[in-house]
Design an enzyme around this catalytic site. Structure first.
Site, mmCIF file in Angstrom:
data_model
loop_
_atom_site.group_PDB
_atom_site.id
_atom_site.type_symbol
_atom_site.label_atom_id
_atom_site.label_comp_id
_atom_site.label_asym_id
_atom_site.label_seq_id
_atom_site.Cartn_x
_atom_site.Cartn_y
_atom_site.Cartn_z
ATOM 1 C CB SER A 63 -46.220 20.020 -0.795
ATOM 2 O OG SER A 63 -47.003 19.169 0.013
ATOM 3 C CG PHE A 64 -42.554 22.863 -5.553
ATOM 4 C CD1 PHE A 64 -41.553 23.161 -4.650
ATOM 5 C CD2 PHE A 64 -42.567 23.513 -6.771
ATOM 6 C CE1 PHE A 64 -40.566 24.102 -4.950
ATOM 7 C CE2 PHE A 64 -41.589 24.450 -7.091
ATOM 8 C CZ PHE A 64 -40.583 24.743 -6.169
ATOM 9 C CB ILE A 89 -42.975 11.868 4.401
ATOM 10 C CG1 ILE A 89 -44.433 12.100 4.847
ATOM 11 C CG2 ILE A 89 -42.277 10.848 5.304
ATOM 12 C CD1 ILE A 89 -45.344 10.900 4.720
ATOM 13 C CB THR A 93 -32.927 12.522 -2.190
ATOM 14 O OG1 THR A 93 -34.297 12.933 -2.289
ATOM 15 C CG2 THR A 93 -32.773 11.107 -2.755
ATOM 16 C CG HIS A 95 -37.622 15.857 -3.661
ATOM 17 N ND1 HIS A 95 -38.874 15.568 -3.157
ATOM 18 C CD2 HIS A 95 -37.829 16.515 -4.831
ATOM 19 C CE1 HIS A 95 -39.798 16.024 -3.987
ATOM 20 N NE2 HIS A 95 -39.189 16.597 -5.010
ATOM 21 N NE ARG A 134 -46.378 16.252 14.421
ATOM 22 C CZ ARG A 134 -45.832 15.184 15.017
ATOM 23 N NH1 ARG A 134 -46.150 13.970 14.619
ATOM 24 N NH2 ARG A 134 -44.982 15.327 16.010
#
Length: 168
Positions: A63-64, A89, A93, A95, A134
């Site tokens: 995703s980044f 998800i 942490t 992150h 979703r």
């Protein structure tokens, strides 16, 4: 948190997508979810009149990386709107927070810098089950909703051309 099905749309309220070219940038991370979102988006674009050859789809690792993938697509392809598809998800942490904030701000920045609308189709859920719900599960498919947004934004992007062609 969504509690209604995301997949309903009324085609009579959506511009015909036949003359538009769409980009889709998809994260390979959590591919069980992102590929379902991509499938929903593509099927909806086609249902709204888009031509298969006018849908360009690229994969990125996570995703980044969506922001860079969308930027490169804007710079190298003639596109009317892009759908950025990803899934993050919650873990144990921070992150999750950093990725979600970075991707969100990056997509905002692309929408400000370029004249190509980039649609945010990144699920940011607490559990995998919420993401599954979703991405084709009991709450529908967010990819469908984002494809409808892409068609509407492509029409808005091209409003000057459309109004010139019909004499306004």
């Amino acid at each position: 948190m969504a509690t209604t099905n995301l997949s309903y749309y009324d085609k009579t309220t959506i511009p015909n997508a036949k003359s538009f070219r769409f980009g889709i940038v998809v994260s390979e991370w959590n591919s069980e979810i992102t590929k379902n979102l991509q499938k929903g988006a593509i099927e909806t674009l086609l249902d709204c009149g888009a031509i298969k050859e006018n849908i360009v789809s690229w994969d990125v690792p996570g995703s980044f990386e969506l922001v860079y993938g969308c930027k490169k697509m804007i710079q190298s392809q003639k596109i009317d709107a892009i759908i950025a598809i990803g899934n993050v998800i919650q873990g144990e942490t921070k992150h999750f927070d950093f990725v979600c904030e970075g991707v969100t701000q990056g997509i905002v920045d692309l929408n400000i810098k370029y004249e190509i609308p980039v649609i945010f189709c990144v699920l940011t859920d607490n559990t995998k089950q919420q993401s599954l719900d979703r991405s084709g599960g009991k709450l529908g498919n967010k990819g469908i909703e984002c494809a409808v947004a892409a068609v509407k934004m492509a029409a808005l992007k091209n409003i000057d051309t459309i109004t010139e062609n019909i004499g306004f």
